[in-house]
Design a protein around this motif. Structure first.
Motif, PDB file in Angstrom:
ATOM      1  N   THR A  38       0.832  -1.199   0.000  1.00 52.20           N
ATOM      2  CA  THR A  38       0.000   0.000   0.000  1.00 52.20           C
ATOM      3  C   THR A  38       0.871   1.255   0.000  1.00 52.20           C
ATOM      4  O   THR A  38       0.481   2.291  -0.549  1.00 52.20           O
ATOM      5  CB  THR A  38      -0.945   0.031   1.210  1.00 52.20           C
ATOM      6  N   TRP A  39       2.042   1.189   0.593  1.00 53.48           N
ATOM      7  CA  TRP A  39       2.960   2.332   0.554  1.00 53.48           C
ATOM      8  C   TRP A  39       3.390   2.631  -0.881  1.00 53.48           C
ATOM      9  O   TRP A  39       3.520   3.777  -1.272  1.00 53.48           O
ATOM     10  CB  TRP A  39       4.218   2.048   1.374  1.00 53.48           C
ATOM     11  N   LYS A  40       3.599   1.579  -1.670  1.00 55.75           N
ATOM     12  CA  LYS A  40       4.130   1.776  -3.020  1.00 55.75           C
ATOM     13  C   LYS A  40       3.065   2.252  -4.007  1.00 55.75           C
ATOM     14  O   LYS A  40       3.314   3.140  -4.815  1.00 55.75           O
ATOM     15  CB  LYS A  40       4.742   0.473  -3.535  1.00 55.75           C
ATOM     16  N   GLY A  41       1.888   1.642  -3.956  1.00 48.63           N
ATOM     17  CA  GLY A  41       0.917   1.946  -5.001  1.00 48.63           C
ATOM     18  C   GLY A  41      -0.465   2.306  -4.523  1.00 48.63           C
ATOM     19  O   GLY A  41      -1.371   2.524  -5.340  1.00 48.63           O
ATOM     20  N   GLY A  42      -0.663   2.338  -3.237  1.00 50.56           N
ATOM     21  CA  GLY A  42      -1.964   2.719  -2.721  1.00 50.56           C
ATOM     22  C   GLY A  42      -2.980   1.602  -2.681  1.00 50.56           C
ATOM     23  O   GLY A  42      -4.081   1.787  -2.181  1.00 50.56           O
ATOM     24  N   ARG A  43      -2.640   0.441  -3.197  1.00 52.93           N
ATOM     25  CA  ARG A  43      -3.570  -0.687  -3.137  1.00 52.93           C
ATOM     26  C   ARG A  43      -2.785  -1.985  -2.979  1.00 52.93           C
ATOM     27  O   ARG A  43      -1.613  -2.073  -3.346  1.00 52.93           O
ATOM     28  CB  ARG A  43      -4.466  -0.759  -4.377  1.00 52.93           C
ATOM     29  N   GLU A  44      -3.471  -2.973  -2.475  1.00 52.76           N
ATOM     30  CA  GLU A  44      -2.831  -4.246  -2.173  1.00 52.76           C
ATOM     31  C   GLU A  44      -3.101  -5.246  -3.288  1.00 52.76           C
ATOM     32  O   GLU A  44      -4.207  -5.314  -3.822  1.00 52.76           O
ATOM     33  CB  GLU A  44      -3.375  -4.774  -0.842  1.00 52.76           C
ATOM     34  N   PHE A  45      -2.088  -6.022  -3.635  1.00 57.59           N
ATOM     35  CA  PHE A  45      -2.226  -7.004  -4.691  1.00 57.59           C
ATOM     36  C   PHE A  45      -2.351  -8.409  -4.105  1.00 57.59           C
ATOM     37  O   PHE A  45      -1.768  -8.696  -3.056  1.00 57.59           O
ATOM     38  CB  PHE A  45      -1.001  -6.960  -5.607  1.00 57.59           C
ATOM     39  N   PRO A  46      -3.089  -9.290  -4.769  1.00 58.79           N
ATOM     40  CA  PRO A  46      -3.131 -10.676  -4.293  1.00 58.79           C
ATOM     41  C   PRO A  46      -1.806 -11.369  -4.560  1.00 58.79           C
ATOM     42  O   PRO A  46      -1.072 -11.008  -5.480  1.00 58.79           O
ATOM     43  CB  PRO A  46      -4.267 -11.303  -5.128  1.00 58.79           C
ATOM     44  N   GLN A  90       4.186 -17.844  -5.524  1.00 59.38           N
ATOM     45  CA  GLN A  90       4.828 -17.197  -4.379  1.00 59.38           C
ATOM     46  C   GLN A  90       4.423 -17.880  -3.077  1.00 59.38           C
ATOM     47  O   GLN A  90       5.263 -18.162  -2.212  1.00 59.38           O
ATOM     48  CB  GLN A  90       4.462 -15.717  -4.349  1.00 59.38           C
ATOM     49  N   LEU A  91       3.132 -18.134  -2.923  1.00 59.54           N
ATOM     50  CA  LEU A  91       2.658 -18.810  -1.713  1.00 59.54           C
ATOM     51  C   LEU A  91       3.099 -20.267  -1.693  1.00 59.54           C
ATOM     52  O   LEU A  91       3.406 -20.818  -0.625  1.00 59.54           O
ATOM     53  CB  LEU A  91       1.138 -18.704  -1.614  1.00 59.54           C
ATOM     54  N   ALA A  92       3.137 -20.909  -2.861  1.00 63.00           N
ATOM     55  CA  ALA A  92       3.611 -22.292  -2.924  1.00 63.00           C
ATOM     56  C   ALA A  92       5.067 -22.372  -2.483  1.00 63.00           C
ATOM     57  O   ALA A  92       5.457 -23.286  -1.737  1.00 63.00           O
ATOM     58  CB  ALA A  92       3.456 -22.838  -4.343  1.00 63.00           C
ATOM     59  N   LYS A 142       9.857 -12.819  -7.657  1.00 63.29           N
ATOM     60  CA  LYS A 142      10.741 -13.618  -6.807  1.00 63.29           C
ATOM     61  C   LYS A 142      11.054 -12.891  -5.504  1.00 63.29           C
ATOM     62  O   LYS A 142      11.036 -13.486  -4.427  1.00 63.29           O
ATOM     63  CB  LYS A 142      12.051 -13.922  -7.542  1.00 63.29           C
ATOM     64  N   THR A 143      11.376 -11.607  -5.612  1.00 57.77           N
ATOM     65  CA  THR A 143      11.806 -10.856  -4.432  1.00 57.77           C
ATOM     66  C   THR A 143      10.740 -10.877  -3.351  1.00 57.77           C
ATOM     67  O   THR A 143      11.030 -11.091  -2.164  1.00 57.77           O
ATOM     68  CB  THR A 143      12.136  -9.403  -4.818  1.00 57.77           C
ATOM     69  N   GLU A 144       9.483 -10.664  -3.731  1.00 57.56           N
ATOM     70  CA  GLU A 144       8.404 -10.652  -2.742  1.00 57.56           C
ATOM     71  C   GLU A 144       8.249 -12.010  -2.067  1.00 57.56           C
ATOM     72  O   GLU A 144       7.977 -12.094  -0.863  1.00 57.56           O
ATOM     73  CB  GLU A 144       7.085 -10.227  -3.403  1.00 57.56           C
ATOM     74  N   ALA A 145       8.424 -13.093  -2.839  1.00 54.86           N
ATOM     75  CA  ALA A 145       8.317 -14.429  -2.264  1.00 54.86           C
ATOM     76  C   ALA A 145       9.443 -14.674  -1.260  1.00 54.86           C
ATOM     77  O   ALA A 145       9.225 -15.215  -0.171  1.00 54.86           O
ATOM     78  CB  ALA A 145       8.351 -15.486  -3.372  1.00 54.86           C
ATOM     79  N   TYR A 146      10.672 -14.267  -1.618  1.00 54.23           N
ATOM     80  CA  TYR A 146      11.790 -14.409  -0.695  1.00 54.23           C
ATOM     81  C   TYR A 146      11.582 -13.553   0.559  1.00 54.23           C
ATOM     82  O   TYR A 146      11.893 -13.972   1.675  1.00 54.23           O
ATOM     83  CB  TYR A 146      13.098 -14.005  -1.380  1.00 54.23           C
ATOM     84  N   LEU A 147      11.061 -12.340   0.355  1.00 53.78           N
ATOM     85  CA  LEU A 147      10.848 -11.447   1.496  1.00 53.78           C
ATOM     86  C   LEU A 147       9.782 -11.996   2.446  1.00 53.78           C
ATOM     87  O   LEU A 147       9.868 -11.791   3.659  1.00 53.78           O
ATOM     88  CB  LEU A 147      10.460 -10.050   1.008  1.00 53.78           C
TER      89      LEU A 147
END
Length: 259
Positions: A178-186, A191-193, A224-229
């Protein structure tokens, strides 16, 4: 494929070929009265400086195992990042970080993540149906990953600290989105797997799965980065939840960003 560059391995380098193969590289232009134009001695099939007097005898193109070039010889399309076609379990929308952050109980969290695991099971059964050695090998590896995902899901269901750490990690990821774009992405399913297949080995120092190296192979910009984070944030939170009154915990993770 990268941005304005490509990687070429020796075994597939079009500049390293037999002269008999090079001599067959002709193209017939729309001028039937003219001879076919040879292009075996021009880029990308021949190194542009190979005939330079100072380099001609060096055989430089044959020295490398891996090189980069400006334009890719072969374009590998990016995979579908959030597949659902033909897999019944994947018709359920992928959860957002906030959905997972607000799932307080084990059953609530499992209900959100179970379709990802069930869909992968369904995909394995529909994809690896052959009896060849490579089919059997790929099916075995896929089942190994599926088992790791189920272990991660069971951990979130049974372990309160792990569940809380996973919720906190998702809350942090959702907040930064939300900080980056104002909305949340699924989340994308892969990534969840990836997170599910690594949670048990991250949480349990004695896990047999610590012998595995879990690596995402996804094109640039795929997530990839978001999954690692997510996995890293899970570990940060879990270590503090299990650390009691300790005020300092030392190094939690070491990262090396590719670029």
């Amino acid at each position: 494929r990268g941005h304005l560059t490509s990687a070429t391995w020796r075994e597939h380098d079009p500049q390293i070929m037999a002269e008999s193969d090079r001599s067959t590289l002709f193209v017939q232009l729309d001028e039937p009265d003219k001879d076919p134009t040879p292009f075996g001695d021009a880029p990308p099939f021949a190194w542009v400086d190979s005939s330079h007097p100072g380099l001609e005898s060096e055989g430089i193109p044959s020295r490398w195992d891996l090189r980069t070039d400006h334009l890719p010889m072969i374009n590998l399309p990016a995979p579908e990042m959030n597949p659902e076609s033909g897999i019944a379990a994947w018709k359920t929308p992928s959860p957002r970080p906030s959905d997972l952050a607000h799932a307080v109980s084990g059953p609530a969290l499992v209900a959100l993540l179970q379709p990802i695991v069930d869909g992968y099971d369904e995909w394995i059964n529909s994809r690896f149906t052959g009896a060849t050695p490579i089919d059997r090998e790929l099916r075995s590896r896929a089942r190994h990953t599926l088992d790791a995902m189920r272990n991660g899901l069971n951990l979130l269901d049974a372990d309160e600290n792990c569940r809380e750490a996973f919720r906190l990690a998702n809350r942090a990821i959702g907040m930064t989105q939300t900080w980056k774009g104002g909305r949340e992405f699924p989340w994308r399913r892969f990534q969840l797997a990836f997170a599910l297949q690594t949670l048990e080995s991250v949480a349990n120092p004695d896990s047999a799965a610590r012998n595995d190296v879990d690596l995402l192979w996804v094109p640039t910009g795929g997530g990839k980065t978001e999954a690692y984070l997510l996995v890293l944030a899970f570990r940060l939170a879990l270590r503090r939840l299990e650390g009691g009154e300790a005020s300092w915990f030392g190094v939690d993770a070491m990262t090396r960003y590719t670029l």
